[in-house]
Motif scaffolding. Structure first.
Motif, PDB file in Angstrom:
ATOM      1  N   ASN A   1      -1.807   0.345   6.863  1.00  0.00           N
ATOM      2  CA  ASN A   1      -2.556  -0.546   5.998  1.00  0.00           C
ATOM      3  C   ASN A   1      -1.558  -1.543   5.406  1.00  0.00           C
ATOM      4  O   ASN A   1      -0.642  -1.158   4.685  1.00  0.00           O
ATOM      5  N   ALA A   2      -1.740  -2.804   5.722  1.00  0.00           N
ATOM      6  CA  ALA A   2      -0.741  -3.811   5.357  1.00  0.00           C
ATOM      7  C   ALA A   2      -0.528  -3.884   3.846  1.00  0.00           C
ATOM      8  O   ALA A   2       0.561  -4.231   3.387  1.00  0.00           O
ATOM      9  N   SER A   3      -1.556  -3.510   3.043  1.00  0.00           N
ATOM     10  CA  SER A   3      -1.422  -3.656   1.599  1.00  0.00           C
ATOM     11  C   SER A   3      -0.576  -2.532   0.985  1.00  0.00           C
ATOM     12  O   SER A   3      -0.157  -2.625  -0.149  1.00  0.00           O
ATOM     13  N   GLU A   4      -0.344  -1.467   1.752  1.00  0.00           N
ATOM     14  CA  GLU A   4       0.427  -0.354   1.207  1.00  0.00           C
ATOM     15  C   GLU A   4       1.916  -0.565   1.454  1.00  0.00           C
ATOM     16  O   GLU A   4       2.328  -0.937   2.547  1.00  0.00           O
ATOM     17  N   THR A   5       2.697  -0.319   0.398  1.00  0.00           N
ATOM     18  CA  THR A   5       4.131  -0.569   0.559  1.00  0.00           C
ATOM     19  C   THR A   5       4.949   0.629   0.102  1.00  0.00           C
ATOM     20  O   THR A   5       6.095   0.486  -0.279  1.00  0.00           O
ATOM     21  N   ASP A   6       4.345   1.839   0.107  1.00  0.00           N
ATOM     22  CA  ASP A   6       5.126   2.985  -0.350  1.00  0.00           C
ATOM     23  C   ASP A   6       6.084   3.449   0.740  1.00  0.00           C
ATOM     24  O   ASP A   6       6.114   2.893   1.844  1.00  0.00           O
ATOM     25  N   ASP A   7       6.864   4.493   0.405  1.00  0.00           N
ATOM     26  CA  ASP A   7       7.898   4.928   1.351  1.00  0.00           C
ATOM     27  C   ASP A   7       7.296   5.498   2.633  1.00  0.00           C
ATOM     28  O   ASP A   7       7.856   5.343   3.713  1.00  0.00           O
ATOM     29  N   LEU A   8       6.100   6.145   2.519  1.00  0.00           N
ATOM     30  CA  LEU A   8       5.486   6.697   3.727  1.00  0.00           C
ATOM     31  C   LEU A   8       5.071   5.578   4.682  1.00  0.00           C
ATOM     32  O   LEU A   8       5.195   5.710   5.891  1.00  0.00           O
TER      33      LEU A   8
END
Lengths: 223, 456
Positions: free
Chosen positions: B205-212
């Motif tokens: 998901n392009a909006s997610e920027t967490d480490d996973l």
């Protein structure tokens, strides 16, 4: 027959052409895909022999393009790529048969003969007959000179295959594919064993040998 | 139960638990510190009050007036708030409790140390003892406010912690579930990649920027480069195939031409036949290597369809039976069970497996050996075994024989290129089938278990 050969290797191409001309075919040879495609679309050929890897347009695209223009001339692919996948890819592209390099000339010639005759679908005969040999496809009984011959199912299938193509050479691989559905090289001469067993029942007790060995190619039942 | 265990193992949930514990500990510590600071302040205020009271008594010069005043105050003071005890050097003691323990200077006295005559007194007192007039005076003030404040602070801590704990637990569980879902996707993708499906990617998901998400991107990048590498390697092998096979084809052509166009002596014919056989061998080994590479590439996977193993086994059996008999071997086919034996597979490859195993048996056992093919339905799926009663393969060698081009010392002299079993292993892997080699005592059993197919 009028044949078109598209093969970029001159030694192989020359050898194929010489052999086919010796058999009485008229052969045109082209060494590039683009030239071959032009020739294939304007010339009236009975069978085309197309190498898969060609300079210019490769064999697969060539045949796809041809089929796109409603040209249904039978195509035999020649290839160095013999994997299951390449084989399927070739047949899907519109090829009718597939031969992996290096091949024996006899194999090529037998397959071309089979392709050239393919469109003639005859009425389903009930009895196949050669000389004094009779095969009834309904009752599945075989008689020679009035004597009943007892055949195992595969022996029947093998004899039927040869009878239906009487006068035409059937190579060992063609027989393996048709009778046992074996589409790879089992590295064995087991077809010869099957033929010799069939001969033991069909030919040996009688005077004339019907199943003929064609040296370097395969087997044939003479018309 | 398993889900709970999995939750405990999940890193985010563990992190949440640690954070919550730290939060509880730090709030307890800060409240305790505040409590002790406040209590100390409170005690010093109390002490000031006591000192003030003592000072007023000290200001009374006359001993009788002092005693009168103390008697008044003792009578009017509630002992739960204020305890007064005066022990004059002469005369009777004045006190609003029966007995207050003797102290010197300043002390904190608990309820149980005081004899209170059944009257209600406080839990704890701050007491001072000193000489006033001609006697020893003890003034003790209640510290109940301190305790009450402590209780209030404990309830504040508890009431404040419950919603925090609930909130932390719920949000921790949600975070853990999300993380587990993402990790699950990564694991599935990795499993697919391992099994040869090089086109598998982790959905991002392009909006997610967490480490996973970062890890997912790295996994995808790795898979892409791997895929490109394999593609280029496959291209290279196809190129090699083409580049080498064309000259081999030429050699084959030249051999044919020599045979056709020149008169040869018998000896020369023999040599030519041997050259032909050798070229054939090269081509076959090459072919097998290419096929192996292709099967391991996994592209064939898309073409697997419902295939009846019974029909395959019968075809191959009837094809090779003649050869077995010719070589003086017994070949038997035993099908346990009725109907079709459906597996998801490629008919030609499966038939190659059966043929390879039978031919291995024929090739590597002495004349008169028996080779048995058994097909049966088991709990795990469909079982295919090919066994012989020959010399077998020593246990130490069994792993190796699946390796490509490996040949046991004793089989160097027999024909075959050492690719048959590697091909069998590759085809089994492609079909998700389990392959096992074991002892037939004597002989070798090769067992293949095909997974159950979902009826579609």
């Amino acid at each position: 027959m009028k044949l078109l050969v598209i093969e970029d290797d001159k030694t192989t191409g020359g050898y194929i052409c010489d052999g086919l001309r010796e058999e009485g075919h008229s052969v045109d040879l082209f060494t590039s895909g683009s030239e071959g495609l032009i020739q294939a679309s304007i010339g009236q050929y009975d069978v085309m022999i197309v190498d898969r890897m060609l300079p210019g347009i490769d064999g697969i695209s060539l045949v796809k393009t041809l089929r796109g223009t409603k040209n249904n001339t039978p195509v035999l692919f020649l290839t160095s790529l013999g994997g299951v996948d390449d084989r399927i890819e070739g047949l899907n592209a519109g090829g009718d048969d597939y031969l992996v390099k290096p091949f024996a000339f006899g194999e090529l010639s037998a397959r071309i003969a089979a392709l050239g005759r393919r469109p003639q679908i005859q009425d389903e005969p009930v009895v196949l007959k050669v000389a004094d040999l009779e095969m009834n496809l309904l009752s599945r009984k075989v008689k020679r000179a009035g004597q009943a011959i007892d055949l195992l199912p595969r022996e029947f299938a093998l004899l039927e295959h040869l009878l239906r193509r009487k006068g035409r050479v059937q190579t060992r691989t063609m027989l393996m594919e048709a009778v046992w559905d074996i589409h790879y090289d089992p590295m064995t001469n087991v077809v010869d064993t099957h033929i010799s067993r069939l001969r033991g029942k069909v030919d040996k007790p009688f005077e004339r040998e019907l199943i003929e060995t064609v040296r370097g190619s395969g087997y044939r039942i003479d018309a | 139960m398993q889900r709970v265990l999995r939750s405990i193992r999940s890193t985010p949930l563990r992190l949440t638990a640690i954070l919550v514990t730290i939060f509880i500990l730090s709030s307890v510590v800060s409240f305790a510190t505040a409590y002790f600071v406040i209590r100390a302040t409170f005690d010093s205020t109390l002490e000031d009050e006591i000192n003030q009271r003592v000072a007023t008594y000290q200001a009374i010069d006359d001993q009788n007036d002092l005693i009168e005043r103390l008697k008044d105050d003792a009578e009017t003071s509630k002992p739960e708030l204020l305890i007064l005890q005066y022990l004059p050097d002469q005369g009777s003691p004045i006190s609003n409790v029966r007995h207050f323990p003797p102290i010197s200077g300043r002390a904190i006295i608990a309820e149980r140390a005081i004899d209170h005559r059944g009257r209600e007194i406080a839990e704890s007192y701050l007491a001072r003892s000193m000489r006033v007039g001609r006697g020893q005076l003890i003034v003790a003030q209640t510290r109940n406010q301190v305790f009450e404040m402590g209780e209030i602070m404990v309830s504040v801590v508890l009431i404040g912690l419950i919603p925090t704990l609930l909130f932390a637990a719920v949000s921790g569980a949600i975070v853990a579930r999300n993380a587990r879902r993402k990790i699950g996707k990564i694991q599935t993708t990795l499993a697919e990649l391992t099994s040869g499906a090089m086109e598998a990617r982790v959905p991002i998901n392009a909006s997610e920027t967490d480490d996973l998400s970062d890890i997912s991107k790295s996994v995808n990048a790795m898979a892409s480069s791997q895929e490109a590498l394999i593609a280029s390697m496959r291209q290279v092998s196809a190129d090699i195939a083409h580049d080498l096979k064309t000259p081999i084809q030429r050699v084959a052509v030249i051999i044919e031409q020599i045979a056709d166009k020149t008169k040869l002596s018998d000896g020369q014919e023999d040599l030519l036949d041997r050259a032909r056989a050798e070229t054939d061998g090269i081509v076959k080994t090459f072919q097998a290597l290419l096929q192996l590479a292709q099967i391991e590439g996994g592209a064939v996977r898309d073409r697997l369809v419902s295939t009846d193993l019974r029909a395959v086994a019968i075809d191959v059996f009837e094809f090779l039976e003649a050869e077995a008999e010719e070589q003086g071997h017994g070949l038997h086919l035993q099908i346990e069970g009725e109907g079709q034996f459906i597996v998801r597979g490629d008919r030609h490859l499966l038939s190659q497996v059966v043929a390879n195993l039978i031919q291995n048996g024929l090739r590597h056992t002495a004349v008169g050996s028996q080779i048995k093919v058994v097909l049966k339905k088991t709990d795990k799926g469909i079982g295919l075994t090919v066994s012989d009663n020959g010399a077998g393969i020593p246990e130490a060698e069994r792993e190796h024989v699946l390796r490509r081009l490996y040949r046991m010392e004793k089989s160097r002299t027999t024909d075959g290129n050492g690719l048959g079993l590697s091909l069998v292993a590759a085809i089994c892997a492609l079909h998700g089938a389990e392959l096992a080699l074991s002892d037939n005592a004597p002989g070798l059993v090769v067992s293949i278990t095909f997974p159950k197919t979902d009826p579609r």
